[in-house]
Design an enzyme around this catalytic site. Structure first.
Site, PDB file in Angstrom:
ATOM      1  N   ARG A   1       0.972  -1.135  -0.025  1.00 28.42           N
ATOM      2  CA  ARG A   1       0.024  -0.038   0.006  1.00 28.42           C
ATOM      3  C   ARG A   1       0.885   1.369  -0.034  1.00 28.42           C
ATOM      4  O   ARG A   1       2.073   1.252   0.322  1.00 28.42           O
ATOM      5  CB  ARG A   1      -0.828   0.130   1.224  1.00 28.42           C
ATOM      6  CG  ARG A   1      -0.060   0.051   2.587  1.00 28.42           C
ATOM      7  CD  ARG A   1      -0.351   1.643   3.147  1.00 28.42           C
ATOM      8  NE  ARG A   1       0.594   1.663   4.162  1.00 28.42           N
ATOM      9  CZ  ARG A   1       1.963   1.967   4.412  1.00 28.42           C
ATOM     10  NH1 ARG A   1       2.367   2.371   3.227  1.00 28.42           N
ATOM     11  NH2 ARG A   1       2.492   2.248   5.656  1.00 28.42           N
TER      12      ARG A   1
ATOM     13  N   GLU B   1      -0.217  10.297   8.012  1.00 25.35           N
ATOM     14  CA  GLU B   1       1.020   9.177   8.528  1.00 25.35           C
ATOM     15  C   GLU B   1       1.406   9.492  10.011  1.00 25.35           C
ATOM     16  O   GLU B   1       1.107  10.424  10.708  1.00 25.35           O
ATOM     17  CB  GLU B   1       2.302   9.881   7.926  1.00 25.35           C
ATOM     18  CG  GLU B   1       3.222   8.908   7.548  1.00 25.35           C
ATOM     19  CD  GLU B   1       2.444   7.852   6.470  1.00 25.35           C
ATOM     20  OE1 GLU B   1       2.370   6.807   6.695  1.00 25.35           O
ATOM     21  OE2 GLU B   1       2.438   8.214   5.434  1.00 25.35           O
ATOM     22  N   HIS B   2       1.471   8.361  10.639  1.00 29.13           N
ATOM     23  CA  HIS B   2       1.738   8.051  12.037  1.00 29.13           C
ATOM     24  C   HIS B   2       0.619   8.639  12.957  1.00 29.13           C
ATOM     25  O   HIS B   2       0.886   8.763  14.047  1.00 29.13           O
ATOM     26  CB  HIS B   2       3.068   8.811  12.409  1.00 29.13           C
ATOM     27  CG  HIS B   2       4.332   8.116  12.167  1.00 29.13           C
ATOM     28  ND1 HIS B   2       4.745   7.117  12.751  1.00 29.13           N
ATOM     29  CD2 HIS B   2       5.188   8.398  11.079  1.00 29.13           C
ATOM     30  CE1 HIS B   2       5.959   6.820  12.307  1.00 29.13           C
ATOM     31  NE2 HIS B   2       6.021   7.349  11.218  1.00 29.13           N
TER      32      HIS B   2
ATOM     33  N   ASP C   1      -2.376   6.442  12.638  1.00 25.96           N
ATOM     34  CA  ASP C   1      -3.191   5.029  12.522  1.00 25.96           C
ATOM     35  C   ASP C   1      -3.118   4.543  13.965  1.00 25.96           C
ATOM     36  O   ASP C   1      -4.052   4.239  14.471  1.00 25.96           O
ATOM     37  CB  ASP C   1      -2.919   4.160  11.488  1.00 25.96           C
ATOM     38  CG  ASP C   1      -1.423   3.664  11.808  1.00 25.96           C
ATOM     39  OD1 ASP C   1      -0.620   4.384  12.014  1.00 25.96           O
ATOM     40  OD2 ASP C   1      -1.163   2.528  11.303  1.00 25.96           O
TER      41      ASP C   1
ATOM     42  N   GLY D   1       8.656   1.394   2.902  1.00 29.38           N
ATOM     43  CA  GLY D   1       7.428   1.967   3.411  1.00 29.38           C
ATOM     44  C   GLY D   1       6.335   1.535   2.676  1.00 29.38           C
ATOM     45  O   GLY D   1       5.319   2.463   3.128  1.00 29.38           O
TER      46      GLY D   1
ATOM     47  N   SER E   1       5.488  -4.390   2.772  1.00 25.23           N
ATOM     48  CA  SER E   1       5.660  -5.614   2.032  1.00 25.23           C
ATOM     49  C   SER E   1       5.684  -6.621   3.356  1.00 25.23           C
ATOM     50  O   SER E   1       4.842  -7.713   3.074  1.00 25.23           O
ATOM     51  CB  SER E   1       7.139  -5.653   1.901  1.00 25.23           C
ATOM     52  OG  SER E   1       7.856  -5.241   2.805  1.00 25.23           O
TER      53      SER E   1
ATOM     54  N   ASP F   1      -1.787  -0.683   7.690  1.00 25.13           N
ATOM     55  CA  ASP F   1      -1.239  -1.552   6.595  1.00 25.13           C
ATOM     56  C   ASP F   1      -2.016  -2.679   6.318  1.00 25.13           C
ATOM     57  O   ASP F   1      -2.182  -3.164   5.106  1.00 25.13           O
ATOM     58  CB  ASP F   1      -0.003  -1.860   7.061  1.00 25.13           C
ATOM     59  CG  ASP F   1       0.934  -0.600   7.222  1.00 25.13           C
ATOM     60  OD1 ASP F   1       0.701   0.308   6.954  1.00 25.13           O
ATOM     61  OD2 ASP F   1       2.356  -0.879   7.729  1.00 25.13           O
TER      62      ASP F   1
ATOM     63  N   TYR G   1      10.076   4.008  16.114  1.00 27.82           N
ATOM     64  CA  TYR G   1       8.621   3.809  15.829  1.00 27.82           C
ATOM     65  C   TYR G   1       8.047   3.747  17.428  1.00 27.82           C
ATOM     66  O   TYR G   1       7.086   4.668  17.599  1.00 27.82           O
ATOM     67  CB  TYR G   1       8.446   2.627  15.033  1.00 27.82           C
ATOM     68  CG  TYR G   1       6.945   2.586  14.645  1.00 27.82           C
ATOM     69  CD1 TYR G   1       6.572   2.868  13.313  1.00 27.82           C
ATOM     70  CD2 TYR G   1       5.980   2.005  15.545  1.00 27.82           C
ATOM     71  CE1 TYR G   1       5.321   2.759  12.950  1.00 27.82           C
ATOM     72  CE2 TYR G   1       4.527   1.643  15.280  1.00 27.82           C
ATOM     73  CZ  TYR G   1       4.198   2.027  13.919  1.00 27.82           C
ATOM     74  OH  TYR G   1       2.969   2.129  13.471  1.00 27.82           O
TER      75      TYR G   1
END
Length: 407
Positions: free
Chosen positions: A41, A47-48, A50, A146, A149, A194, A244
């Site tokens: 995706r 971003e950051h 979720d 990013g 995968s 993701d 993270y």
């Protein structure tokens, strides 16, 4: 299966599946019985947040992890024997004694976590009836870019287990099972974006995901005149100390000091009024979260009304916030965004930003479809000139989520 209907070889995943089928048949002297695929995706904006009860606006991309499998000849040992085409490595999962989480994780650990979660879901007795299997997987989702995968591998694994076991999971149930596998077996406290993107992806639509309620609204994307360009910086800076997890802890600490139940309850004025109760770092992280939630909601409206210039400005603002407030960008990502900005509206570029966890990986750029080749060539040439690194660029339409392939 409670997943999108099966697709055939002549689809965006077709070439990958054909290669994988040939590799599997050559190695095992028989064709696969099952083939599944799940996409990576790219997140357009959001971003950051979720894992902070925010909104995200990703799309599944036309890059996939495909898994081919067949029952093993003979029932012993009762294992799933797995080969990664990309890494040219093999491993196996004992179906009677699944692996325990251990760090650092291997690619097989991501799959093992899904196997373990699936066993918990269907019960040990039914899981024990799964046949010993040969598995082979191949991916054209860039690793470390990013583009999720790992989530694609997890979701493809869960989709395969659905097919083999004859079990139908709810789509949200499958996504959450895969998220838990990443938490427990990879040690990454990721949000739900993701895995939800890989499961729920639809062609010609972005996915507006409310990460608090887990409700999804697909936002139609008229891709005739506008394209999404993904640029892989081909750098991935190692994150010492778990950046993270550190960002997540800083957000949790700030929210506790703000005495709010959720970031959705925090307004910009409330944040500013309580600034003195936060450290400078906590305030910066909080400012990103609050502003990014607002930007993402505005972005969905801009897409629905075709306001591409307004959407592009939101993307630039998002990158600035990630660069300065959340501090997850890097010089290579900043360079790619500035190259896109330098081309500007006159050259067909509406906006650009880093996407994914940061510290390397990819940028996402919104631009006129007729300018994709010209813009790609310019960015690739200038990035190489200024960084010494070759970038990998490709355009993608919103793609189909995880599915069974019709062999």
């Amino acid at each position: 299966m409670n997943s999108p209907e099966a697709s055939s070889y002549d689809s965006p995943v077709g070439d990958l599946v054909q290669r994988l089928t040939q590799s599997f048949t050559s190695e095992h002297s028989r064709p696969p019985k099952w083939i599944v695929a799940a996409p990576g995706r790219v997140n357009l904006i959001g971003e950051h947040i979720d894992y902070n009860d925010g909104f995200v606006l990703p799309m599944a991309i036309e890059r996939y992890v495909a898994i081919a499998a067949a029952p093993r000849n003979g029932s012993h040992p009762h294992v799933a024997s797995i080969r990664s085409v990309n890494l040219n490595e093999s491993d196996q999962i004992d179906l009677d004694l699944l692996p325990e989480p251990k760090l650092p994780p291997t690619w097989c650990a991501y799959m093992g976590g899904v196997f373990a979660g699936f066993r918990d879901r269907i019960g040990a007795e039914k899981f024990g009836q799964l046949p010993a299997m040969d598995l082979m997987f191949e991916s054209n989702v860039p690793i470390g870019g990013g583009l999720s995968s790992s989530a694609a591998l997890e979701v493809a694994t869960a989709t395969l287990l659905e097919v083999v076991s004859g079990t139908t999971l709810g789509l949200d149930e499958k996504a959450l099972l895969c998220q838990k596998a990443e938490h427990d077996y990879a040690g990454v406290p990721c949000g739900i974006m993701d895995q939800f993107s890989s499961v729920f992806g639809q062609e010609n639509a972005f996915m507006m995901l409310d990460c608090q309620s887990q409700q999804i609204r697909h936002v139609p994307f008229d891709s005739n005149g506008v394209s999404v360009l993904i640029t892989n910086s081909n750098v991935k800076h190692e994150l010492s100390g778990g950046e993270y997890a550190q960002r997540r802890a800083q957000c949790d600490s700030a929210l506790k000091k703000l005495a709010a139940a959720s970031w959705r309850d925090v307004t910009p004025s409330m944040l500013d009024s309580k600034k003195q109760s936060l450290t400078d770092v906590e305030y910066s992280r909080a400012r990103h979260v609050v502003s990014e939630i607002e930007r993402t909601q505005k972005a969905a409206v801009a897409i629905e009304s075709g306001q591409w210039q307004a959407l592009g400005e939101l993307m630039y603002a998002s990158h600035h916030s990630l660069q300065h407030d959340y501090e997850v960008s890097c010089c290579e990502l900043d360079l790619l965004v500035e190259l896109a900005r330098g081309i500007g509206l006159a050259g067909g570029v509406y906006g650009s930003r880093m996407t994914g966890g940061g510290f390397g990986g990819c940028t996402v750029t919104l631009l006129d479809s007729e300018k994709v080749v010209e813009v790609s060539n310019h960015i690739q040439k200038q990035y190489k000139k200024q960084s010494g690194i070759d970038a990998h660029l490709f355009a993608s339409l919103p793609a189909k989520g995880a599915h069974l392939i019709s062999c």
